[in-house]
Design a protein around this motif. Structure first.
Motif, short mmCIF file in Angstrom:
data_model
loop_
_atom_site.label_atom_id
_atom_site.label_comp_id
_atom_site.label_asym_id
_atom_site.label_seq_id
_atom_site.Cartn_x
_atom_site.Cartn_y
_atom_site.Cartn_z
N GLY A 1 -34.89 -8.39 15.45
CA GLY A 1 -34.02 -7.56 14.63
C GLY A 1 -32.80 -8.31 14.08
O GLY A 1 -32.11 -7.79 13.20
N THR A 2 -32.54 -9.49 14.55
CA THR A 2 -31.33 -10.20 14.12
C THR A 2 -31.39 -10.54 12.62
O THR A 2 -32.38 -11.13 12.15
N LEU A 3 -30.34 -10.15 11.94
CA LEU A 3 -30.23 -10.44 10.51
C LEU A 3 -29.79 -11.90 10.36
O LEU A 3 -28.79 -12.31 10.96
N VAL A 4 -30.51 -12.67 9.57
CA VAL A 4 -30.20 -14.11 9.48
C VAL A 4 -29.85 -14.56 8.06
O VAL A 4 -29.30 -15.66 7.90
N ALA A 5 -30.18 -13.79 7.06
CA ALA A 5 -29.85 -14.21 5.70
C ALA A 5 -29.73 -13.01 4.77
O ALA A 5 -30.43 -12.00 4.94
N ARG A 6 -28.78 -13.17 3.84
CA ARG A 6 -28.60 -12.08 2.87
C ARG A 6 -28.33 -12.71 1.50
O ARG A 6 -27.41 -13.51 1.35
N ASP A 7 -29.10 -12.32 0.54
CA ASP A 7 -28.92 -12.79 -0.83
C ASP A 7 -28.78 -11.53 -1.68
O ASP A 7 -29.62 -10.62 -1.59
N MET A 8 -27.74 -11.46 -2.47
CA MET A 8 -27.48 -10.20 -3.19
C MET A 8 -26.94 -10.46 -4.58
O MET A 8 -26.11 -11.35 -4.78
N LYS A 9 -27.46 -9.73 -5.52
CA LYS A 9 -26.86 -9.71 -6.85
C LYS A 9 -26.58 -8.26 -7.20
O LYS A 9 -27.49 -7.42 -7.16
N ILE A 10 -25.34 -7.98 -7.56
CA ILE A 10 -25.00 -6.59 -7.91
C ILE A 10 -24.32 -6.57 -9.27
O ILE A 10 -23.52 -7.47 -9.59
N ILE A 11 -24.73 -5.62 -10.07
CA ILE A 11 -24.13 -5.46 -11.39
C ILE A 11 -23.56 -4.05 -11.50
O ILE A 11 -24.28 -3.06 -11.31
N PHE A 12 -22.27 -3.97 -11.75
CA PHE A 12 -21.61 -2.69 -11.93
C PHE A 12 -21.46 -2.39 -13.42
O PHE A 12 -21.11 -3.29 -14.20
N GLU A 13 -21.69 -1.15 -13.79
CA GLU A 13 -21.55 -0.77 -15.20
C GLU A 13 -20.13 -0.25 -15.42
O GLU A 13 -19.75 0.78 -14.88
N SER A 14 -19.37 -0.99 -16.19
CA SER A 14 -17.96 -0.68 -16.35
C SER A 14 -17.71 0.39 -17.40
O SER A 14 -16.64 0.99 -17.44
N GLY A 15 -18.71 0.62 -18.26
CA GLY A 15 -18.44 1.48 -19.41
C GLY A 15 -17.65 0.70 -20.45
O GLY A 15 -17.61 -0.53 -20.45
N ALA A 16 -16.94 1.44 -21.30
CA ALA A 16 -16.37 0.82 -22.49
C ALA A 16 -15.17 -0.07 -22.21
O ALA A 16 -14.83 -0.94 -23.02
N TYR A 17 -14.51 0.12 -21.07
CA TYR A 17 -13.32 -0.68 -20.77
C TYR A 17 -13.35 -1.12 -19.30
O TYR A 17 -14.12 -0.58 -18.50
N GLY A 18 -12.46 -2.06 -18.99
CA GLY A 18 -12.49 -2.68 -17.67
C GLY A 18 -12.00 -1.78 -16.55
O GLY A 18 -12.62 -1.70 -15.50
N SER A 19 -10.88 -1.10 -16.78
CA SER A 19 -10.29 -0.25 -15.74
C SER A 19 -10.36 -0.96 -14.39
O SER A 19 -9.92 -2.10 -14.27
N HIS A 20 -10.92 -0.31 -13.38
CA HIS A 20 -10.93 -0.89 -12.03
C HIS A 20 -12.10 -1.81 -11.77
O HIS A 20 -12.32 -2.20 -10.61
N SER A 21 -12.85 -2.19 -12.79
CA SER A 21 -14.02 -3.05 -12.54
C SER A 21 -13.69 -4.33 -11.80
O SER A 21 -14.46 -4.75 -10.93
N PRO A 22 -12.56 -4.98 -12.07
CA PRO A 22 -12.27 -6.18 -11.29
C PRO A 22 -12.19 -5.87 -9.80
O PRO A 22 -12.78 -6.58 -8.98
N GLY A 23 -11.49 -4.81 -9.45
CA GLY A 23 -11.39 -4.44 -8.05
C GLY A 23 -12.72 -4.02 -7.46
O GLY A 23 -13.11 -4.44 -6.38
N VAL A 24 -13.45 -3.20 -8.20
CA VAL A 24 -14.74 -2.70 -7.72
C VAL A 24 -15.69 -3.87 -7.50
O VAL A 24 -16.40 -3.94 -6.49
N THR A 25 -15.71 -4.81 -8.42
CA THR A 25 -16.63 -5.95 -8.30
C THR A 25 -16.24 -6.83 -7.12
O THR A 25 -17.09 -7.25 -6.34
#
Lengths: 764, 764
Positions: free
Chosen positions: A305-329
């Motif tokens: 059960g031991t977790l040994v590796a994690r590879d992740m790509k996440i894309i957030f949809e910001s909509g028309a302007y940045g707003s909090h996207s920097p923080g959220v990302t």
């Protein structure tokens, strides 16, 4: 101080504002009415991406009762962040107050001030807007295509809001090489919106000295002050932001909204107060939602059960302007370094612009998305490895001293305690091993049980800088006023702060009043977000109260001819240890002689936080109707470690509210945008489905004071965002337990359930 | 700091509130309107002394629109001071909110709240009051008679408000034995009232948590808070007193008035906001006047003019209640120890109750009365001894190191400087020796010239305890907010305080804003009286600003890698001595990184004052029409030593205003009470004659910074009360110079002049 010494902290004292809340007497921003006040309304684009070629406001201006109309030609052309949140360095200013370009359907293109809301509304129809359509970007894939239309000239390009956030620790490839099981999956989340009871509203008024007084429903009054001052070109002492009661914010009311700038500008032009209040529909169109996301997650596990590796790509949809996207990302990416310990991680987080409404801050931002995926894949791994999900989590749960997403070692880790305690209390083993899973009254209904975990930081993400401030002043009769900039979203934060002051100072809870929500008079405040008010401002208030206590005891020591260390102060009475008869009251010690206080008792505390984490495990029972596809969340046992609890009922209220919202996110709530033209399809509470009280499960909240944080007041940590995080994957995992179908997205609709069941039946 | 270093202090900067004042935008208490607000009115007694036997309010209560009626049966029966001024130990609580006994004509006996002022007024007539008349006390002599009716059961008895104030120094009998000339005279003063532009007004509103919010036109918001809390039985954090702009107070608005308690109680009963506003007539009847007085004064002089003995008995008429009589009696008596130095003094001061309206605090209280007599008798002595009045005053003027009325040695004595400088500037000798004293256009008009002197203390009477407090906070952009409890009566005090903060801190005047007038948020304040705001609160503000400056420079020193002592801060720019290129701005030093200020810049200053004295000599030219008896004050040259001047035009405004009021007191103003029944005879501005602008003399103000006080900010001393004191005797002495008639009273009416001329003609 040992546990039994607390007199006020840890007790569910009666909130000071309870009567004004229930009688309707409490003043919300919408309750402000002024003589001569005008009403502002916004003309909204009926196209998602276009260049405005002409706006004719002459008919609107001529309409009786209309006092002003503003278009992009009439307002300062200054780029701003939109989000007044403390900015990470990579953040980009990408918003104008009004632009000659439309970037989402419903974006404001003009504003009207008139003698009534009705007249203003009617005038909107008299504004003629002509535009030249531009090709639209309505989803993440289109946004990232090499030849995609670009929404903005500023920023890193490629419709990216900020440069990709990349985090790498250990050796991911080696980790996967050591793995016995590798899971890979795609996860997606919809667009829930924080449907706070109080729609956004503000009132602007300018005085003869060119000072702007601005009432607004905001979580971040000092940030609003700063943004208004910057964009309007005023010094900070010429902008006064006021907020009293709020009907919720849930993070979204951290932004500096288009209507707020426009309200201020209309009031300036008319030299009269102007009020602007969103309709419910506008809270969807022009409000802020959680970021929709898509995530690819690959993890490797050993047989045990031991977790040994994690590879992740996440894309957030910001909509028309940045707003909090920097923080959220940043938060959404960094959070994936933790929760389940993993030495080898490679993370890539991005946010992209699309021609859709603006995503912003919403309770548990970034983390809700990331941990949804982590906890579902953890469940899959348990299933594939034949390990009990609880055991699986206990094996991998992050521990004291592990590196937190902030990059610092975790101090105060209660995750294992939450999982273990909850598994016992919930009778996890008994329930999961129960072979009878059908509802006796309806055999089509199948029951299932699931677990989800979470951790959430206060002041705890890379690049975040925080500061808590408070001023405490004592009156001549020993009653006390706490001045704080912390907003009261409705959470009871001010009650908790008053408890902290009363406890530390040694007076009764009732003798502490709180003054807040007026930037002219209270100490600077970062804003109410990140679950940090009790932790951050509470610590500052405790420092200020301690200073006053010391001064009181020093004076009492003089009067009593005792050493200060030998004195106690409890409920306003100063006592001498070992000599009960010698007590004097606060008034006797500090009170006036000939009308003048013995000394001026005022003290300010400032606190720069350490990083603190709260933890929870949620245990859920669902019932899935295999005929209708309806998922009913029947029982939830949230087990939270929040360090020292200041006000148990308020903490419990936070947890129950978070669970309600989390159920909505997971099962029913999604603000749907037509992916062919960017139009809103369900901007209103008839078509956007929140859980109602009848949809609420039995909730049996367990609060553990398992792992106090040394940086918080008596070890208190945050609780605001935690409860919304673990409930989602717990439900999803329980649904799998009930019907054997694994979902990788939210919301999970009845249609999805029926489709999933059909696919499972058709599986070879 | 040398004189030329000042950038802001000493300059007549533009008041920040000037635009809102001239546009009418500034909010005075009467400008507050709230939804559902009711209007309160007071039923006033039509008898001066009586026992109320029955009040029937049933017809009033039944009147449409009436919401509440209160009589003595409905209000807390708690004795209070009336004056919330810091009390001398001997002060007596002698007022009820409403009593079953009437002690003066016009005293409130019931209060009505109704939907409009008109309805409330009409309802007053429907209240039926029956009473049993009591024998009245309408003058000082009756009050002191052995068998006089007693107004109060409390206090020392004999209609005395407090026990007699007795001061004795040296050996008076030996002094008189050494005297070559002994003068003895009786002096009397009328009942001038402070006819502030803004009649007393308040608005009361209670919230659901039983907290009272109270807007009122007061000089002493914290004292009002304390008195309301005490009488209504509330902790201080349940009473919030607010005052923004004020249309004058002149001392009288230090009291806690009957209508203020009633307004609070009506609002509580109705659960709606209630406003109460005096009519102009009520400002006379129910306001506060200067204490009428009678004084016996005997002084002995040597041939060379040296004053060797002073024996004085003064009786102040308190009216129906004590109010400020303890303070007035103490100050009025103690002040006679000084001004003109005298080693042997025996003083006896008293205040007595009469069935007349309440005397209270009014600019220069006690001192106006005492120094009127001292300075007229000094003039008589000069005449009798053949010494020039200026020489006579220079010989006897109090000097540095002499014992002040406070009992402390005087530090900062500018009296001689004022007399000498003024005599030259006025061309005293030339004018007085001018044989041609007739007006060329009207030979019946005779010109004359006179001098009067004064001294006035801030925080400077025996038994007075004071404390100045201020909080200064700096915003992230270097702009600054001063929080102070000091009231703004209209004097420009807040401007002076902002100047002090800007000067000390090193920022521009414009970058300092002032928050005041809200007891919940500002530091405790003693109130705006005794000419002490600039001196007392200014010192506290300077302390707070200095602390901020130190913290700013410490941080800048780190950033610039310089020692803090080597840094300067001027107009928001931090410079390095000897290295002009290395300057940084305040924002660069203190401003935000990632939205968070570098540190929380807030500091509180508290100041316990020393005793300070200001001085003045007034030179006056009058023209007396020997046919009509009209005295015209044609020219005044006030010469003031106020230490360091913070705002020259504001100081000059104080002086000119004081002179206008002093002319009124001396020549025309007297609120006349019928001495047979206690009725008011001229309660209104038609019959009560204030000097208008056309009555104003040419005033040539000279401000000397002759003798700075080491306790004030850069040596600043008070100026508010000084100008009203010396003008009276100067006029009286000039009238004598013009027509040879010596008056011992004020006001000196045309009738008095004609009588005096007639008596002089008939003299053998």
């Amino acid at each position: 101080m040992t546990k039994q010494d607390f007199r006020i902290v840890g007790k569910s004292v009666k909130r000071a504002d309870v009567i004004e809340k229930v009688t309707g007497e409490g003043k919300y921003t919408g309750d402000y009415h002024m003589p001569g006040m005008l009403y502002g309304k916004i003309k909204r684009a009926e196209i998602a991406h276009a260049k405005i070629t002409r706006i004719d406001v002459s008919r609107a201006l001529a309409y009786p009762g209309v006092k002003a109309v503003l278009t992009h030609r009439d307002v300062p052309r200054v780029l701003h962040y939109g989000s007044p949140h403390p900015r990470s360095a990579s953040c980009t200013k990408d918003q104008y107050i009004l632009d000659d370009r439309v970037r989402f359907w419903g974006e404001g293109v003009a504003a009207v001030a008139a003698i009534s809301e009705e007249v203003a509304d009617e005038a909107l129809d008299l504004i003629d807007v002509e535009h030249e359509p531009l090709p639209g970007v309505y989803d993440i894939d289109t946004a990232q295509a090499p030849d995609a239309p670009q929404l903005h000239d500023v920023g890193p390009g490629g419709n990216l809001v900020i440069p990709p956030v990349r985090i790498e620790r250990g050796d991911v490839e080696r980790g996967f090489a050591e793995a016995d099981l590798i899971l890979e999956g795609e996860f997606e989340g919809g667009r829930p919106v924080p449907t706070y009871m109080e729609p956004n509203v503000c009132v602007a008024d300018w005085d003869g000295s060119n000072k702007l007084t601005f009432w607004t429903s905001t979580q971040t009054s000092f940030m609003v002050r700063g943004a208004l001052a910057e964009v309007l070109g005023l010094p900070l002492n010429k902008v006064r932001v006021l907020v009293d009661h709020m009907g919720g914010g849930f993070g979204a009311k951290q932004d500096l909204f288009q209507h707020e700038f426009l309200c201020a500008l209309l009031a300036k032009q008319c030299r009269r107060p102007v009020k602007m209040e969103f309709t419910r529909r506008e809270t969807f169109i022009a409000g802020r939602s959680r970021h929709p996301f898509r995530m690819w997650l690959k993890q490797g596990f050993r047989k045990d059960g031991t977790l040994v590796a994690r590879d992740m790509k996440i894309i957030f949809e910001s909509g028309a302007y940045g707003s909090h996207s920097p923080g959220v990302t940043n938060v959404g990416t960094a959070s994936a370094t933790s929760l389940y310990r993993c030495e080898n991680v490679r993370l890539d987080g991005r946010a992209v612009y699309t021609n859709t409404p603006i995503s912003g801050a919403y309770r548990g931002y970034g983390v809700v998305q990331t941990y949804y995926a982590l906890d579902i894949q953890m469940d899959e791994a348990a299933e594939r490895l034949g390990i009990d999900p609880v055991e699986m989590r206990l094996k991998n749960a992050v521990r004291e001293g592990d590196i937190a997403p902030s990059g610092h070692p975790i101090v105060g880790c209660g995750l294992e305690a939450c999982i273990s305690h909850g598994a016992d209390a919930f009778d996890w083993a008994g329930k999961r091993n129960n072979p009878n899973r059908s509802d006796p009254r309806n055999p089509a209904i199948r029951k299932g049980w699931g677990i989800g975990c979470e951790m959430h930081g206060s002041s705890a993400y890379p690049g975040i800088k925080e500061q808590g401030n408070a001023t405490v002043k004592m009156n001549e009769d020993g009653s006390v006023t706490l001045l704080t900039g912390a907003a009261g979203l409705g959470t009871g934060a001010h009650t908790a702060l008053a408890q902290i002051v009363a406890e530390e100072l040694g007076v009764t809870f009732e003798s502490v009043s709180v003054v807040h929500g007026d930037t002219d008079v209270v100490p600077w405040d970062i804003g109410a977000f990140a679950s940090h008010t009790t932790y951050l401002v509470g610590s500052a208030a405790k420092i200020a109260a301690a200073e006053l206590r010391e001064r009181v005891l020093a004076r009492a020591a003089e009067l009593l001819q005792e050493s200060a260390e030998n004195l106690g102060l409890v409920d306003g009475i100063i006592t001498v240890r070992g000599n009960p008869g010698q007590s004097i009251t606060l008034v006797e010690a500090m009170g006036p002689t000939r009308g003048v206080p013995s000394e001026h008792l005022i003290a300010s505390g400032s606190y720069t936080p350490t990083k603190s984490y709260s933890f929870a495990a949620h245990f859920v029972e669902v019932a899935v109707d295999t005929e209708t596809g309806i998922i009913e969340c029947r029982k939830v046992m949230p087990v939270h470690d929040v360090g020292k609890v200041i006000h148990p009922i308020a903490a419990q209220g936070q947890i129950e509210g978070g669970i309600q919202q989390g159920i909505g996110h997971t099962l029913t709530e999604d603000y749907v945008i037509d992916r062919t033209n960017g139009r809103s399809l369900n901007a209103g509470l008839v078509d956007y489905k929140m859980p109602l009280s009848m949809d609420m499960p039995d909730i049996e909240t367990i609060i553990l004071e398992a792992a106090p944080d040394p940086g918080g007041p008596w070890g208190a940590k945050g609780v605001g965002e935690d409860p919304i995080i673990a409930i989602g994957p717990a439900i999803c995992n329980a649904v799998h337990d009930a019907i054997g179908v694994r979902f990788h997205h939210y919301p999970i609709t009845p249609e999805d359930v029926l489709k999933g069941l059909k696919a499972r039946r058709e599986q070879p």
